[in-house]
Design a protein around this motif. Structure first.
Motif, PDB file in Angstrom:
ATOM      1  N   TRP A 190       0.842  -1.202   0.000  1.00 28.31           N
ATOM      2  CA  TRP A 190       0.000   0.000   0.000  1.00 28.31           C
ATOM      3  C   TRP A 190       0.875   1.250   0.000  1.00 28.31           C
ATOM      4  CZ3 TRP A 190      -0.035   4.149   3.270  1.00 28.31           C
ATOM      5  CH2 TRP A 190      -1.063   5.085   3.068  1.00 28.31           C
ATOM      6  N   LEU A 191       1.904   1.252   0.820  1.00 30.30           N
ATOM      7  CA  LEU A 191       2.792   2.413   0.896  1.00 30.30           C
ATOM      8  C   LEU A 191       3.453   2.670  -0.456  1.00 30.30           C
ATOM      9  CD1 LEU A 191       4.282   4.616   2.462  1.00 30.30           C
ATOM     10  CD2 LEU A 191       5.976   2.887   3.113  1.00 30.30           C
ATOM     11  N   LYS A 192       3.953   1.606  -1.071  1.00 29.88           N
ATOM     12  CA  LYS A 192       4.592   1.762  -2.378  1.00 29.88           C
ATOM     13  C   LYS A 192       3.625   2.367  -3.387  1.00 29.88           C
ATOM     14  CE  LYS A 192       5.033  -1.784  -5.075  1.00 29.88           C
ATOM     15  NZ  LYS A 192       5.459  -3.078  -5.671  1.00 29.88           N
ATOM     16  N   GLU A 193       2.417   1.829  -3.462  1.00 31.56           N
ATOM     17  CA  GLU A 193       1.452   2.323  -4.443  1.00 31.56           C
ATOM     18  C   GLU A 193       1.048   3.764  -4.148  1.00 31.56           C
ATOM     19  OE1 GLU A 193      -1.760  -0.455  -4.569  1.00 31.56           O
ATOM     20  OE2 GLU A 193      -0.596  -1.973  -5.666  1.00 31.56           O
ATOM     21  N   ALA A 194       0.851   4.084  -2.872  1.00 30.85           N
ATOM     22  CA  ALA A 194       0.462   5.451  -2.506  1.00 30.85           C
ATOM     23  C   ALA A 194       1.554   6.453  -2.873  1.00 30.85           C
ATOM     24  CB  ALA A 194       0.148   5.527  -1.018  1.00 30.85           C
ATOM     25  N   LEU A 195       2.806   6.102  -2.611  1.00 28.31           N
ATOM     26  CA  LEU A 195       3.912   7.004  -2.928  1.00 28.31           C
ATOM     27  C   LEU A 195       4.101   7.144  -4.433  1.00 28.31           C
ATOM     28  CD1 LEU A 195       6.520   6.004  -0.194  1.00 28.31           C
ATOM     29  CD2 LEU A 195       5.237   8.145  -0.338  1.00 28.31           C
ATOM     30  N   LEU A 196       4.084   6.027  -5.149  1.00 30.39           N
ATOM     31  CA  LEU A 196       4.311   6.086  -6.596  1.00 30.39           C
ATOM     32  C   LEU A 196       3.163   6.792  -7.316  1.00 30.39           C
ATOM     33  CD1 LEU A 196       5.853   2.575  -7.381  1.00 30.39           C
ATOM     34  CD2 LEU A 196       7.009   4.710  -6.793  1.00 30.39           C
ATOM     35  N   ASP A 197       1.960   6.732  -6.738  1.00 26.18           N
ATOM     36  CA  ASP A 197       0.800   7.414  -7.325  1.00 26.18           C
ATOM     37  C   ASP A 197       0.702   8.881  -6.892  1.00 26.18           C
ATOM     38  OD1 ASP A 197       0.115   5.071  -8.574  1.00 26.18           O
ATOM     39  OD2 ASP A 197      -1.486   4.543  -7.167  1.00 26.18           O
ATOM     40  N   GLY A 198       1.589   9.324  -5.992  1.00 26.49           N
ATOM     41  CA  GLY A 198       1.563  10.711  -5.534  1.00 26.49           C
ATOM     42  C   GLY A 198       0.450  11.031  -4.562  1.00 26.49           C
ATOM     43  N   ARG A 199      -0.038  10.023  -3.848  1.00 25.79           N
ATOM     44  CA  ARG A 199      -1.143  10.238  -2.909  1.00 25.79           C
ATOM     45  C   ARG A 199      -0.589  10.667  -1.546  1.00 25.79           C
ATOM     46  NH1 ARG A 199      -2.756   4.848  -4.238  1.00 25.79           N
ATOM     47  NH2 ARG A 199      -3.204   4.510  -2.032  1.00 25.79           N
ATOM     48  N   HIS A 200      -0.058  11.875  -1.508  1.00 27.93           N
ATOM     49  CA  HIS A 200       0.607  12.359  -0.299  1.00 27.93           C
ATOM     50  C   HIS A 200      -0.349  12.458   0.884  1.00 27.93           C
ATOM     51  CE1 HIS A 200       4.090  14.418  -2.723  1.00 27.93           C
ATOM     52  NE2 HIS A 200       3.837  13.184  -3.113  1.00 27.93           N
ATOM     53  N   GLU A 201      -1.564  12.901   0.620  1.00 27.89           N
ATOM     54  CA  GLU A 201      -2.513  13.055   1.731  1.00 27.89           C
ATOM     55  C   GLU A 201      -2.886  11.696   2.318  1.00 27.89           C
ATOM     56  OE1 GLU A 201      -3.779  15.739   3.531  1.00 27.89           O
ATOM     57  OE2 GLU A 201      -1.977  16.495   2.546  1.00 27.89           O
ATOM     58  N   ASP A 202      -2.964  10.675   1.502  1.00 27.92           N
ATOM     59  CA  ASP A 202      -3.214   9.331   2.028  1.00 27.92           C
ATOM     60  C   ASP A 202      -2.066   8.897   2.935  1.00 27.92           C
ATOM     61  OD1 ASP A 202      -5.544   9.279   0.626  1.00 27.92           O
ATOM     62  OD2 ASP A 202      -4.987   7.634  -0.712  1.00 27.92           O
ATOM     63  N   VAL A 203      -0.838   9.187   2.506  1.00 23.74           N
ATOM     64  CA  VAL A 203       0.325   8.829   3.335  1.00 23.74           C
ATOM     65  C   VAL A 203       0.313   9.624   4.635  1.00 23.74           C
ATOM     66  CG1 VAL A 203       2.844   8.767   3.435  1.00 23.74           C
ATOM     67  CG2 VAL A 203       1.673   8.165   1.311  1.00 23.74           C
ATOM     68  N   ASN A 204      -0.056  10.899   4.553  1.00 22.01           N
ATOM     69  CA  ASN A 204      -0.126  11.718   5.771  1.00 22.01           C
ATOM     70  C   ASN A 204      -1.156  11.172   6.752  1.00 22.01           C
ATOM     71  OD1 ASN A 204       1.824  13.443   4.811  1.00 22.01           O
ATOM     72  ND2 ASN A 204       0.395  15.055   4.181  1.00 22.01           N
ATOM     73  N   LYS A 238       8.086  13.253  -7.190  1.00 24.76           N
ATOM     74  CA  LYS A 238       7.910  11.929  -7.769  1.00 24.76           C
ATOM     75  C   LYS A 238       8.693  10.919  -6.945  1.00 24.76           C
ATOM     76  CE  LYS A 238       5.482  13.564 -11.166  1.00 24.76           C
ATOM     77  NZ  LYS A 238       4.011  13.362 -11.168  1.00 24.76           N
ATOM     78  N   ALA A 239       8.035   9.863  -6.517  1.00 26.71           N
ATOM     79  CA  ALA A 239       8.683   8.850  -5.681  1.00 26.71           C
ATOM     80  C   ALA A 239       9.227   7.725  -6.540  1.00 26.71           C
ATOM     81  CB  ALA A 239       7.697   8.298  -4.658  1.00 26.71           C
ATOM     82  N   LYS A 240      10.344   7.182  -6.105  1.00 26.69           N
ATOM     83  CA  LYS A 240      10.957   6.027  -6.758  1.00 26.69           C
ATOM     84  C   LYS A 240      11.414   5.050  -5.691  1.00 26.69           C
ATOM     85  CE  LYS A 240      14.886   4.727  -9.714  1.00 26.69           C
ATOM     86  NZ  LYS A 240      16.096   5.231 -10.415  1.00 26.69           N
ATOM     87  N   LEU A 241      11.021   3.801  -5.812  1.00 29.58           N
ATOM     88  CA  LEU A 241      11.490   2.763  -4.895  1.00 29.58           C
ATOM     89  C   LEU A 241      12.911   2.393  -5.305  1.00 29.58           C
ATOM     90  CD1 LEU A 241      10.805   0.701  -2.607  1.00 29.58           C
ATOM     91  CD2 LEU A 241      10.055  -0.855  -4.423  1.00 29.58           C
ATOM     92  N   ILE A 242      13.898   2.680  -4.458  1.00 27.63           N
ATOM     93  CA  ILE A 242      15.299   2.466  -4.829  1.00 27.63           C
ATOM     94  C   ILE A 242      15.905   1.229  -4.162  1.00 27.63           C
ATOM     95  CG2 ILE A 242      15.799   4.840  -5.468  1.00 27.63           C
ATOM     96  CD1 ILE A 242      16.954   5.279  -2.670  1.00 27.63           C
ATOM     97  N   HIS A 243      15.214   0.672  -3.190  1.00 24.71           N
ATOM     98  CA  HIS A 243      15.650  -0.610  -2.618  1.00 24.71           C
ATOM     99  C   HIS A 243      14.463  -1.280  -1.949  1.00 24.71           C
ATOM    100  CE1 HIS A 243      18.011  -3.740  -0.773  1.00 24.71           C
ATOM    101  NE2 HIS A 243      17.369  -3.498   0.355  1.00 24.71           N
ATOM    102  N   HIS A 244      14.448  -2.611  -2.028  1.00 27.68           N
ATOM    103  CA  HIS A 244      13.416  -3.354  -1.314  1.00 27.68           C
ATOM    104  C   HIS A 244      13.940  -4.720  -0.921  1.00 27.68           C
ATOM    105  CE1 HIS A 244       9.567  -5.420  -0.480  1.00 27.68           C
ATOM    106  NE2 HIS A 244       9.256  -4.230  -0.037  1.00 27.68           N
ATOM    107  N   SER A 245      13.836  -5.025   0.346  1.00 19.15           N
ATOM    108  CA  SER A 245      14.176  -6.357   0.854  1.00 19.15           C
ATOM    109  C   SER A 245      13.463  -6.534   2.188  1.00 19.15           C
ATOM    110  CB  SER A 245      15.699  -6.522   1.023  1.00 19.15           C
ATOM    111  OG  SER A 245      16.230  -5.535   1.900  1.00 19.15           O
TER     112      SER A 245
END
Length: 263
Positions: A190-204, A238-245
């Protein structure tokens, strides 16, 4: 300059070569950010104060704010110069944006949320570093607005890093069965999708918007640094996922880069 949210996970990131996130951070200058910052501002999950506070020191001590770990970890040092001028600038920007009380701590060094990732990213420890605290008595919007206030630092050569963990429920960690738990996966996705979609208010307002928010973050201190980094990048970031593990079944090392537009 872009801003970043780094999931620093466990303090063993400092010594454990089996962690992919360790190798990601060690490749920082080569693969993520070749440009050298003039100074670094770290918003760490491990400094929680009632009001925003900056550390104002000539040189940073290394704080060992963890217990029961291998002895070798307590011998590591990260004696980066302090950044008193940056601290002054942070205080100035926050005060100008109606953060009426911004305190100074003239003794505190760097906690492990700051020095462990920096040890891997900039091992020379020759770039001035300032820390800014989080306020767990406030919400995500408060921290996002702190970031918005600090946006001018991007054009001043300052690298802004939020250091926390994309998921952080220590009671759910399992060293035996490391299969990712469904609730952790769902929140992280959910966090990844919210950030990549620019849904800042949802993240807040993640407590109401995200699945399993309270399970993923029983306390918010490891999430609020993300809000500061996101806010500092501006409303059109614009958000970019630069690492995931993953580690221990529930600890996400997801890290993000927020590309900015000039302030």
């Amino acid at each position: 300059m872009d801003t970043f949210y780094i999931s620093h996970g466990s303090p063993t990131l400092s010594i454990d070569d089996s962690l992919p996130a360790r190798h990601f951070l060690k490749s920082w200058k080569e693969k993520v950010m070749g440009k050298r910052p003039t100074s670094i501002l770290v918003v760490s999950a491990h400094w929680d104060t009632a009001e925003p506070t900056v550390n104002v020191v000539p040189r940073n001590d290394t704080i060992y704010d963890f217990y029961g770990f291998p002895k070798s970890m307590y011998k590591l040092k990260y004696p980066a110069p302090g950044a008193p001028e940056l601290a002054k600038r942070v205080k100035e920007l926050l005060t100008a944006s109606n953060f009426r009380c911004v305190n100074e701590d003239k003794k505190r060094g760097l906690d492990h949320g700051a020095w462990v990732p920096l040890l891997l990213m900039y091992p020379e420890a020759d770039i001035p570093v300032c820390q800014l605290s989080v306020q767990t008595n406030r919400d995500g919007t408060h921290h996002y607005n702190m970031g918005r206030a600090l946006a001018p630092l991007r054009e001043e050569g300052v690298l802004i890093i939020g250091s926390g963990s994309a998921t952080h429920n220590l009671g759910a960690l399992n060293p035996i069965n490391k299969s990712v738990l469904p609730w952790a996966y769902e929140f992280d996705n959910w966090l990844k999708e919210a950030l990549l979609d620019g849904r800042h208010e949802d993240v807040n307002h993640y407590e109401e918007k995200a699945p399993h928010a309270r399970k993923a973050h029983p306390w918010p201190e490891h999430f609020y640094p993300l809000h500061v980094a996101l806010g500092a990048a501006g409303k059109d970031a614009k958000a970019k996922l630069i690492h995931h593990s993953w580690d221990l079944g529930a600890l996400s090392y997801a890290s993000y880069q927020f590309s900015t537009r000039p302030t």
